[in-house]
Design a protein around this motif. Structure first.
Motif, short mmCIF file in Angstrom:
data_model
loop_
_atom_site.label_atom_id
_atom_site.label_comp_id
_atom_site.label_asym_id
_atom_site.label_seq_id
_atom_site.Cartn_x
_atom_site.Cartn_y
_atom_site.Cartn_z
N TYR A 103 0.82 -1.21 0.00
CA TYR A 103 0.00 0.00 0.00
C TYR A 103 0.86 1.26 0.00
CZ TYR A 103 -3.23 3.59 1.66
OH TYR A 103 -3.97 4.75 1.80
N GLN A 104 1.94 1.25 0.75
CA GLN A 104 2.81 2.43 0.80
C GLN A 104 3.57 2.64 -0.51
OE1 GLN A 104 5.03 3.72 4.14
NE2 GLN A 104 3.97 2.37 5.59
N ASN A 105 3.53 1.67 -1.40
CA ASN A 105 4.13 1.81 -2.72
C ASN A 105 3.06 1.78 -3.82
OD1 ASN A 105 7.29 1.65 -2.47
ND2 ASN A 105 6.49 0.16 -0.99
N LEU A 106 1.86 2.20 -3.44
CA LEU A 106 0.74 2.19 -4.39
C LEU A 106 1.01 3.06 -5.60
CD1 LEU A 106 -2.03 0.86 -4.64
CD2 LEU A 106 -3.02 2.86 -3.52
N ASN A 107 1.81 4.10 -5.42
CA ASN A 107 2.14 4.99 -6.55
C ASN A 107 2.84 4.22 -7.67
OD1 ASN A 107 4.36 4.89 -4.53
ND2 ASN A 107 5.46 6.12 -6.04
N LEU A 108 3.66 3.22 -7.31
CA LEU A 108 4.36 2.43 -8.33
C LEU A 108 3.38 1.60 -9.14
CD1 LEU A 108 7.40 1.20 -6.18
CD2 LEU A 108 7.26 3.23 -7.65
N ILE A 109 2.36 1.08 -8.47
CA ILE A 109 1.34 0.28 -9.17
C ILE A 109 0.52 1.17 -10.09
CG2 ILE A 109 -0.72 -1.15 -8.85
CD1 ILE A 109 0.47 -2.07 -6.18
N LEU A 110 0.12 2.34 -9.60
CA LEU A 110 -0.68 3.26 -10.41
C LEU A 110 0.11 3.76 -11.62
CD1 LEU A 110 -2.32 5.28 -7.50
CD2 LEU A 110 -3.43 3.57 -8.95
N ASP A 111 1.37 4.04 -11.42
CA ASP A 111 2.20 4.54 -12.52
C ASP A 111 2.44 3.47 -13.59
OD1 ASP A 111 2.37 6.96 -11.24
OD2 ASP A 111 4.39 6.65 -10.45
N SER A 112 2.48 2.21 -13.17
CA SER A 112 2.82 1.13 -14.11
C SER A 112 1.71 0.83 -15.11
CB SER A 112 3.14 -0.16 -13.34
OG SER A 112 1.95 -0.74 -12.82
N ARG A 113 0.45 1.03 -14.68
CA ARG A 113 -0.73 0.69 -15.49
C ARG A 113 -0.73 -0.78 -15.91
NH1 ARG A 113 -1.30 5.99 -19.51
NH2 ARG A 113 -1.38 7.54 -17.82
N ALA A 114 -0.09 -1.62 -15.11
CA ALA A 114 -0.05 -3.05 -15.41
C ALA A 114 -1.41 -3.68 -15.10
CB ALA A 114 1.03 -3.72 -14.57
N PRO A 115 -1.86 -4.64 -15.90
CA PRO A 115 -3.17 -5.26 -15.66
C PRO A 115 -3.17 -6.22 -14.46
CG PRO A 115 -2.10 -6.30 -17.53
CD PRO A 115 -1.24 -5.14 -17.14
N HIS A 116 -1.98 -6.75 -14.15
CA HIS A 116 -1.87 -7.69 -13.03
C HIS A 116 -0.59 -7.40 -12.25
CE1 HIS A 116 -5.11 -10.19 -14.73
NE2 HIS A 116 -4.56 -9.91 -15.90
N VAL A 117 -0.65 -7.71 -10.96
CA VAL A 117 0.50 -7.46 -10.08
C VAL A 117 0.84 -8.74 -9.34
CG1 VAL A 117 1.40 -6.10 -8.16
CG2 VAL A 117 -0.20 -5.05 -9.78
N ALA A 118 2.09 -9.15 -9.44
CA ALA A 118 2.59 -10.29 -8.66
C ALA A 118 3.22 -9.74 -7.38
CB ALA A 118 3.61 -11.08 -9.46
N VAL A 119 2.77 -10.23 -6.24
CA VAL A 119 3.34 -9.86 -4.95
C VAL A 119 3.91 -11.12 -4.32
CG1 VAL A 119 2.90 -8.84 -2.69
CG2 VAL A 119 1.65 -7.99 -4.70
N PHE A 120 5.23 -11.21 -4.25
CA PHE A 120 5.90 -12.42 -3.76
C PHE A 120 6.80 -12.08 -2.58
CE2 PHE A 120 4.15 -14.41 -7.27
CZ PHE A 120 4.65 -15.69 -7.53
N GLY A 121 6.98 -13.06 -1.70
CA GLY A 121 7.94 -12.92 -0.63
C GLY A 121 9.36 -13.10 -1.15
N GLY A 122 10.31 -12.51 -0.45
CA GLY A 122 11.71 -12.58 -0.88
C GLY A 122 12.58 -13.44 0.00
N ASP A 123 11.97 -14.31 0.80
CA ASP A 123 12.77 -15.01 1.82
C ASP A 123 12.53 -16.52 1.85
OD1 ASP A 123 10.20 -14.89 2.77
OD2 ASP A 123 10.70 -13.89 4.66
#
Length: 470
Positions: A103-123
């Motif tokens: 949510y705190q990086n919502l600007n990146l999602i809005l700017d991308s205009r991507a139709p789908h977003v993958a949210v994965f853990g890094g660990d």
């Protein structure tokens, strides 16, 4: 090139990994002698054709950011792997949970205009052809697809457990339940969430904004956002990782995924990597796990002054290391290590830059980077003596050496100055230090944890005198 946006959550502290993460984020922790944990998820996405990747960082991110900046780049126009540190864009606070980090990086999602977003853990440690999961997500026109992995029901209480119907639609979610619900058709297993999600973008934006204004929320995907989407009647389905096949793996290969959330599970995952037939196939050239490319010379196995030959069995030995008339059994030896004559090391993981003295014995040791063990030292031979001076010994008896530790034959450990200060500030670590019969000491102000103790720390004359190549 795939048009989905990727956000990798890499800000976790990994507090259960204790001394391995008191100074670094969990995704930056070393693995398998030459990798870092973050390398696995990044390799999965780049191998799968994704080129728009953000890595969300927060806790102790310095080591992680250096690794990414030096080793992870995309070369095509418009392609990127970028670090997005916590910036307090949505209020005077750091990330409050996994959902809040996105949510705190919502600007990146809005700017991308991507139709789908993958949210994965890094660990986590695993190999995953991510585009297969996205294909199911798009075909089913799902609002959310959750990667799920079948685990024995007796182990499922450690994870978020998913309840589904026969169609694979999620009907409920249990966060680390005392009595997990079995998966359909197999009462011996439960489906657990891998912490990897594919969202339809507008659905993600809607529920992130709703979650941010819910005062009772913990702002976590598993505890709050996913159950809310299910309750709202959205189409939330699973991708069963238990049926997953990675391109290039042999037919007998089984899906592999490890959470490595505790020191014992982290140690065991490293031991699995060096087993005769590891479930995690690192030799698949169609699915390479990428990491830093170092300019160390090949590993060397040498005989010292005509003494006993090197004796190695079931081990992983990384580049730049020297083993000199020593015995190694079931060992993961990191790059730039030096194991001296007469040493005997069993079932241990030694991070890069370690120096193991002559005639020392190590059994069940997990050493972080740049540790040194004096000649004649015994670790893991007498558990009662070990408990007097080693602050971290796991439930399974693994002795943990924090980064940069010097272990004398007897007496107190010498902790690197920076590590000693960090461990004293950590409530759990400081309690362990105070309870020891032989309390460790801090090194002088000039000795910190980052210099290697391996071959490069030895003069060329010392390294080569009396060696007979084998």
């Amino acid at each position: 090139m795939n048009d989905a946006l990727v956000m990798i959550m890499a800000g976790g502290k990994g507090s259960r990994l204790g001394p391995l993460t008191v100074h670094r984020a969990k995704p930056a922790s070393p693995f398998g002698g030459r990798y870092r944990i973050i390398d696995f998820v990044l390799s999965n996405f780049t191998n799968s054709g994704y080129r728009h990747i953000y890595v969300l960082t927060q806790y102790m991110a310095g080591s992680l950011i250096r690794h990414l900046n030096r080793n992870w780049h995309q070369s095509g126009a418009g392609e990127f792997i970028e670090v997005s540190p916590a910036q307090m864009r949505k209020g005077d606070h750091w990330y409050l949970g996994t959902a809040d980090s996105v949510y705190q990086n919502l600007n990146l999602i809005l700017d991308s205009r991507a139709p789908h977003v993958a949210v994965f853990g890094g660990d986590h440690i695993y190999k995953f052809d991510v585009k297969k999961m996205e294909q199911l997500h798009r075909t089913e026109k799902a609002d959310l697809t959750v990667a799920a992995f079948p685990v024995p029901i007796e182990d499922a209480h450690q994870f978020g457990v998913i309840q589904t119907n026969a169609k694979g639609e999620i009907t409920g979610f249990q966060e680390k339940p005392a009595q997990p619900t079995p998966m359909p058709g197999d009462p011996t297993k439960a489906l657990v969430s891998m912490g990897n999600y594919f969202f339809e973008t507008q659905a993600l934006i809607h529920f992130l904004r709703e979650d941010a204004t819910t005062e009772t929320s913990t702002h976590d995907f598993g505890r709050d956002l996913i159950p809310r989407m299910v309750a709202d009647g959205r189409k939330v389905i699973i991708y069963n990782f238990g049926d997953h096949v990675v391109p290039g793996d042999p037919d007998y290969a089984k899906p592999y995924w490890r959470d490595v959330g505790t020191i014992d599970s982290y140690f065991q995952a490293n031991m699995e990597l060096r087993s005769p037939l590891p479930n995690l196939n690192m030799y698949n050239r169609e699915w390479r796990i990428r990491t830093a490319q170092r300019d160390y010379p090949p590993a060397r196995f040498v005989r010292h002054h005509g003494g006993q030959p090197v004796d190695i069995d079931d081990c992983l030995i990384c580049e730049g290391s020297i083993v000199q008339s020593a015995t190694l059994r079931q060992v993961v030896l990191g790059y730039d290590c030096f194991v001296h004559a007469g040493a005997h090391v069993e079932r241990s993981m030694l991070g890069s830059g370690c120096d193991i003295g002559e005639n020392s014995i190590l059994r069940g040791v997990l050493a972080d980077k740049n540790c040194s063990v004096a000649r004649g030292t015994e670790i893991g031979v007498n558990p009662n003596e070990d408990r007097k001076r080693f602050p971290i010994i796991t439930e399974q008896g693994i002795v943990v050496l924090p980064k940069g530790t010097r272990v004398p034959k007897s007496g107190p450990l010498e902790l690197a100055r920076d590590m000693f200060e960090l461990m004293e500030k950590d409530p759990g670590m400081s309690k362990m230090l105070r309870q020891l019969a032989i309390k460790p000491v801090a090194a002088g102000h000039l000795r910190h944890s980052y210099p290697s103790r391996g071959p490069q720390a030895h003069a060329p004359r010392t390294m080569t005198k009396g060696f007979v190549d084998e």
